[in-house]
Design a protein around this motif. Structure first.
Motif, PDB file in Angstrom:
ATOM      1  N   CYS A  13       0.827  -1.213   0.000  1.00 51.47           N
ATOM      2  CA  CYS A  13       0.000   0.000   0.000  1.00 51.47           C
ATOM      3  C   CYS A  13       0.858   1.258   0.000  1.00 51.47           C
ATOM      4  N   GLY A 116      -4.449  -0.416  -7.911  1.00 45.43           N
ATOM      5  CA  GLY A 116      -3.856  -0.195  -6.583  1.00 45.43           C
ATOM      6  C   GLY A 116      -2.873  -1.282  -6.232  1.00 45.43           C
ATOM      7  N   ASP A 198      -6.572  -4.735  -3.565  1.00 41.18           N
ATOM      8  CA  ASP A 198      -7.729  -4.246  -4.319  1.00 41.18           C
ATOM      9  C   ASP A 198      -8.324  -5.330  -5.200  1.00 41.18           C
TER      10      ASP A 198
END
Length: 416
Positions: A13, A116, A198
């Motif tokens: 992330c 993502g 994601d």
């Protein structure tokens, strides 16, 4: 306490923000360098692959799976060329997919953005490592890979080389992460990381795909198995048909776009089957068929119901006779897996009917099913071949690794 898998999600992330900001030129430079680094480290990769191959043979892995696992200098060169081709493709990130003006003056448009963090769980396919990295990176994503234990030595070396490329290029190395734990429990935990991932993409056999679909709390893009068919219509060029079928079945056996089930018009069974049987037996293909097929060639064994729906991933082929194109389509739609289906015919009407009515991601006329591949479709590589109908279908390239968002431009409007 943060677990190992959770820590990977957190790192990905953090890296995805940098990945999303990189310019197309910057990403292309990294991919070109990554391709060269893989070639420069061929000996290291082959040494690791030799360990995987040795373990695979010791564990009784079949020929088709060993072929998927195997690397040589030529295959590493092809992997590198895939990265270079990805670099040459247009960057989808930021592409505006239309803009329209509303009566109140608002300009409403849509543009492509990265997904993502993409998680990919795959089996004994070392090439997936570089393909997944290249496509996810070019589309502005971070990726977490979970490879199978059968290929772990090869995967680990490829990931190590690619992460070194990122570091040397001053790009966050956590744009690419590998789950080093090859246990099933680690895979299941990865499937539950919807806080960080994601999307999750499984690449492998039916068992793996089913496990991901049933256990994941992360949205899944299902890459299905390939019970691929070819229907030989009564008007087909039989010389061409023999060559196409031989290619589709034997050019590479353990892949999802290989031919597994042949459907033949009953009027050409006697003309085709003896010729085809002789040609395929030269390649050691085991043939099973229905009663009409067995009468046409006594060396062919009788098929059972299970054969019509089996993805063999081996030198075996089932053969079914039908009365017409409608029966062929019905049989294929009943037993196929939504992957790749082909008709061999000189009849335009039947070709169009087949294209319109067969329910699959890829439908061919007069060609081998082996072309269902991201590289062959001009995508540079593929993240997988989706057999579902939402978001992506067929070979998945860069566009499939993006999503869209609306952008709305105003000049002070308020809703009344």
């Amino acid at each position: 306490m943060t677990t190992y898998i959770e820590s990977l999600g957190q790192r990905a992330c953090a890296a995805k923000r940098e990945a999303a900001r990189l310019s197309a030129n910057r990403k292309n430079e990294v991919l070109e360098k990554a391709a060269q680094d893989l070639i420069d480290n061929t000996d290291i990769i082959l040494e690791a692959n030799a360990l995987d191959m040795e373990n695979g043979r010791a564990n009784g892995m079949d020929a088709g799976l060993l072929d998927r696992l195997y690397l040589d200098a030529g295959r590493i060169e092809s992997i590198a060329q895939g990265l270079k081709q990805i670099a040459s493709l247009n960057d989808p990130v930021g592409e505006v997919l239309g803009m329209k003006k509303r009566p109140n003056g608002l300009m409403i448009g849509k543009k492509r953005v990265p997904l993502g963090v993409v998680g990919i769980i795959f089996e004994a396919r070392p090439n997936v490592t570089a393909d997944a990295f290249g496509l996810c990176f070019k589309a502005g994503n971070a990726v977490i890979l979970k490879g199978g234990s059968d290929a772990i030595h090869s995967i680990r070396e490829i990931v190590s080389i690619l992460r070194q490329t990122l570091e040397k290029s001053n790009v966050h190395p956590d744009c690419l992460l590998l789950v080093e734990d090859t246990s099933r429990s680690a895979a299941v935990e990865l499937m539950k990381q919807n806080q960080y991932l994601d999307v999750l993409i499984p690449r492998g056999g039916a068992g793996l795909i089913r496990a991901v679909v049933e256990n994941s709390t992360v949205p899944v893009i299902e890459t299905g198995t390939g019970n691929c068919h070819i229907f030989v219509d009564e008007s087909a060029d039989l010389d061409q048909a023999v060559e196409i079928i031989r290619n589709a079945k034997t050019q590479r056996v353990g892949v999802c776009n290989a031919l597994e089930s042949l459907v033949v018009h009953e009027r050409i069974v006697d003309a085709l089957i003896p010729r085809l049987g002789a040609a395929l037996r030269e390649k050691d293909v085991e043939l099973v068929g229905d009663e009409k097929v067995c009468l046409a060639d006594p060396l062919i064994r009788t098929a059972c119901e299970k054969d019509w729906g089996t993805e063999y991933l081996a030198l075996k082929l089932s053969i079914k006779t039908v009365a017409d194109v409608d029966e062929a389509i019905a049989h294929i739609n009943k037993y196929n897996t939504g992957h790749s289906e082909s008709i061999l015919t000189e009849n335009y009407t039947n070709a169009q009917k087949f294209l319109d009515e067969v329910d699959a991601a890829c439908v061919y006329v007069n060609a081998s099913t082996r072309f269902t591949d991201g590289f062959e479709f001009g995508f540079g590589a593929e993240i997988g071949i989706s057999t579902q109908k939402l978001h992506a279908r067929g070979p998945m390239g860069l566009d499939a690794l993006t999503t869209t968002k609306y952008v709305i431009l105003g000049s002070g409007q308020i809703r009344k």
